[in-house]
Design an enzyme around this catalytic site. Sequence first.
Site, PDB file in Angstrom:
ATOM      1  N   ASP A 124     -15.946 -14.965   4.506  1.00 49.38           N
ATOM      2  CA  ASP A 124     -14.332 -14.683   4.618  1.00 49.38           C
ATOM      3  C   ASP A 124     -14.013 -14.857   5.721  1.00 49.38           C
ATOM      4  O   ASP A 124     -14.442 -13.178   6.671  1.00 49.38           O
ATOM      5  CB  ASP A 124     -14.116 -13.675   4.146  1.00 49.38           C
ATOM      6  CG  ASP A 124     -13.075 -13.144   3.905  1.00 49.38           C
ATOM      7  OD1 ASP A 124     -12.587 -13.970   4.194  1.00 49.38           O
ATOM      8  OD2 ASP A 124     -12.843 -12.363   3.515  1.00 49.38           O
ATOM      9  N   TYR A 127       0.500  -1.194  -0.310  1.00 56.59           N
ATOM     10  CA  TYR A 127      -0.021  -0.176  -0.209  1.00 56.59           C
ATOM     11  C   TYR A 127       0.377   1.279   0.022  1.00 56.59           C
ATOM     12  O   TYR A 127       0.251   1.943   0.509  1.00 56.59           O
ATOM     13  CB  TYR A 127      -1.200  -0.586   1.160  1.00 56.59           C
ATOM     14  CG  TYR A 127      -1.737  -1.078   1.214  1.00 56.59           C
ATOM     15  CD1 TYR A 127      -2.905  -1.349   0.561  1.00 56.59           C
ATOM     16  CD2 TYR A 127      -1.218  -2.569   2.153  1.00 56.59           C
ATOM     17  CE1 TYR A 127      -3.710  -2.367   0.577  1.00 56.59           C
ATOM     18  CE2 TYR A 127      -1.978  -3.212   2.341  1.00 56.59           C
ATOM     19  CZ  TYR A 127      -3.261  -3.915   1.637  1.00 56.59           C
ATOM     20  OH  TYR A 127      -4.023  -4.587   1.211  1.00 56.59           O
ATOM     21  N   TYR A 165     -13.433  -5.862   3.453  1.00 56.53           N
ATOM     22  CA  TYR A 165     -12.740  -6.234   2.570  1.00 56.53           C
ATOM     23  C   TYR A 165     -12.407  -7.768   2.337  1.00 56.53           C
ATOM     24  O   TYR A 165     -12.122  -8.592   3.447  1.00 56.53           O
ATOM     25  CB  TYR A 165     -11.320  -5.330   3.707  1.00 56.53           C
ATOM     26  CG  TYR A 165     -10.421  -5.785   2.814  1.00 56.53           C
ATOM     27  CD1 TYR A 165      -9.718  -4.891   2.061  1.00 56.53           C
ATOM     28  CD2 TYR A 165      -9.030  -6.994   3.674  1.00 56.53           C
ATOM     29  CE1 TYR A 165      -8.459  -5.364   1.150  1.00 56.53           C
ATOM     30  CE2 TYR A 165      -8.284  -7.331   2.852  1.00 56.53           C
ATOM     31  CZ  TYR A 165      -7.890  -6.552   1.925  1.00 56.53           C
ATOM     32  OH  TYR A 165      -6.404  -6.970   1.314  1.00 56.53           O
ATOM     33  N   LYS A 200      -4.927 -16.270   7.167  1.00 58.56           N
ATOM     34  CA  LYS A 200      -4.186 -15.687   7.651  1.00 58.56           C
ATOM     35  C   LYS A 200      -3.507 -16.710   8.837  1.00 58.56           C
ATOM     36  O   LYS A 200      -2.330 -17.140   8.301  1.00 58.56           O
ATOM     37  CB  LYS A 200      -4.497 -14.144   8.326  1.00 58.56           C
ATOM     38  CG  LYS A 200      -4.415 -13.345   7.587  1.00 58.56           C
ATOM     39  CD  LYS A 200      -5.113 -11.585   7.812  1.00 58.56           C
ATOM     40  CE  LYS A 200      -4.853 -10.805   7.149  1.00 58.56           C
ATOM     41  NZ  LYS A 200      -6.089 -10.669   6.545  1.00 58.56           N
TER      42      LYS A 200
HETATM   43  C1  LIG Z   1      -6.128 -10.434   4.507  1.00 61.17           C
HETATM   44  C2  LIG Z   1      -7.759 -10.279   4.513  1.00 61.17           C
HETATM   45  C3  LIG Z   1      -8.050 -10.678   2.626  1.00 61.17           C
HETATM   46  C4  LIG Z   1      -6.401 -11.220   2.403  1.00 61.17           C
HETATM   47  O1  LIG Z   1      -6.139 -11.706   2.351  1.00 61.17           O
HETATM   48  P1  LIG Z   1      -4.539 -12.104   1.661  1.00 61.17           P
HETATM   49  O2  LIG Z   1      -4.045 -13.340   2.304  1.00 61.17           O
HETATM   50  O3  LIG Z   1      -3.915 -10.480   2.436  1.00 61.17           O
HETATM   51  O4  LIG Z   1      -4.560 -12.410  -0.117  1.00 61.17           O
HETATM   52  C5  LIG Z   1      -9.593 -11.530   2.446  1.00 61.17           C
HETATM   53  N1  LIG Z   1     -10.520 -10.831   3.427  1.00 61.17           N
HETATM   54  C6  LIG Z   1      -9.938 -10.815   4.316  1.00 61.17           C
HETATM   55  C7  LIG Z   1     -10.925 -11.224   5.771  1.00 61.17           C
HETATM   56  C8  LIG Z   1      -8.565 -10.731   5.056  1.00 61.17           C
HETATM   57  O5  LIG Z   1      -8.648  -9.996   5.981  1.00 61.17           O
END
Ligand SMILES: *Cc1c(COP(=O)(O)O)cnc(C)c1O
Length: 430
Positions: A251, A22, A150, A280
């Site tokens: 997600d 970023y 996000y 993550k």
């Molecule tokens: C971090 C994140 C992503 C993206 O994951 P990356 O491993 O950085 O590509 C997608 N969704 C959520 C909710 C996130 O916190």
Amino acid sequence: MAPEPVIRRLLELDTRHVWHPYGPMPATVPPLLVEEAAGVRLRLADGRELVDGMSSWWAAIHGYRHPALDTALTEQITRMSHVMFGGLTHEPAITLASALVDITPAGLEHVFLCDSGSVSVEVALKMCLQYWRSVGRRGKRRMLTWRGGYHGDTFHPMSVCDPEGGMHALWRGVLPEQVFVPAPPSGFDTPVDPSYADTLVRAVREHADELAAVVVEPVVQGAGGMQFHNPEYLRVLREVTEECGVLLVFDEIATGFGRTGTLFAAEHAGVTPDVMCVGKALTGGYLTMAATLCTFEVAEGISRGEVPVLAHGPTFMGNPLASAVANASLGLLSDGTWREEVRRIERRLRDGLAAARDVPGVVDVRVLGAIGVVQLDHPVDMAVATEALTSRGVWLRPFRDLIYTMPPYVTSDSDIDLITDAMVATAGVA
Ligand SMILES: *Cc1c(COP(=O)(O)O)cnc(C)c1O
């Protein structure tokens, strides 16, 4: 500790050649040079030590250099680091996929291993789009989501990010145009707003014919603004998507593996989505890996279609090293002690951040599980904030108007106090 000229040379090269997340190129604020990390501490090349209140973007839940994770990796590397996943398989990936099916909400049966969170969201969206194509409903090709979300930085996930945070204006004509509803009312304990619930129901019903899926982060909207909402809205979404024949995607890349106080945020609502993403903290923050899980129905729909395969296959899919360390991380979670640790951190964050409410410029303080957020009435001055935090021995990475922490679950009470004291002090100056 590195000699001063070595540090200076490395940082010069960094500025000249290395693009950071970023950021512009070259960077305007030089990053900190880290030499080692152990437990919850980062050791900088200049000898300073910082308590990491970020878990390296929410991933290092057990801290750094954890003996069980180090051992899992070093043992796996003596057997094999990687083999392709097309036509071949191996114990670490099989064990991982089976474990994920066991611990995620009942009904999620199949696991597609991916190399990052964004890719796992790509796969989730591809699954949903292909499911409807396979069953002859090609018109169902849009997604519905709420604002403030996000879901990653690649293009299709970007299309379901908050329009401002995801810079939809910049990408007009490039991103698919999805259906947006307002962000859920803020607050985990805030009573359900029936008129907001009704907004969700009406939007899904209205667009049902063109919707492939509803895609949301359950309970916590992370990088979109660190907002929490009442889990009841997830039940509302589950009911209306079932009623209207729309798939539901959770997600859980940020919320998975205990962060909000339950192993997965879906458990707060007692809901099983059709498709779920994890990432993550999956590998305890050691290696990049994510996974997309789906129900029997989704997998079967795709596999009975005109093109009966999911055309996706990352080169490093199912990487044995990442799988092995993920299995070790799940092993650490399996005794359940994380639950008490997250509860302890939650109490400590609540106590420690309470003082921020009296700081001028602070508009909200909120805590859920091992997440503590101080929201200001203005954008954080990053240079001032970073100096204020690091001078108190703490590493945090504020964004927008938010100073927040998502510490490793192994962070001691005194280190949590160090983090919260630094947050309160920083809120007053940044
Ligand atoms: C971090 C994140 C992503 C993206 O994951 P990356 O491993 O950085 O590509 C997608 N969704 C959520 C909710 C996130 O916190």
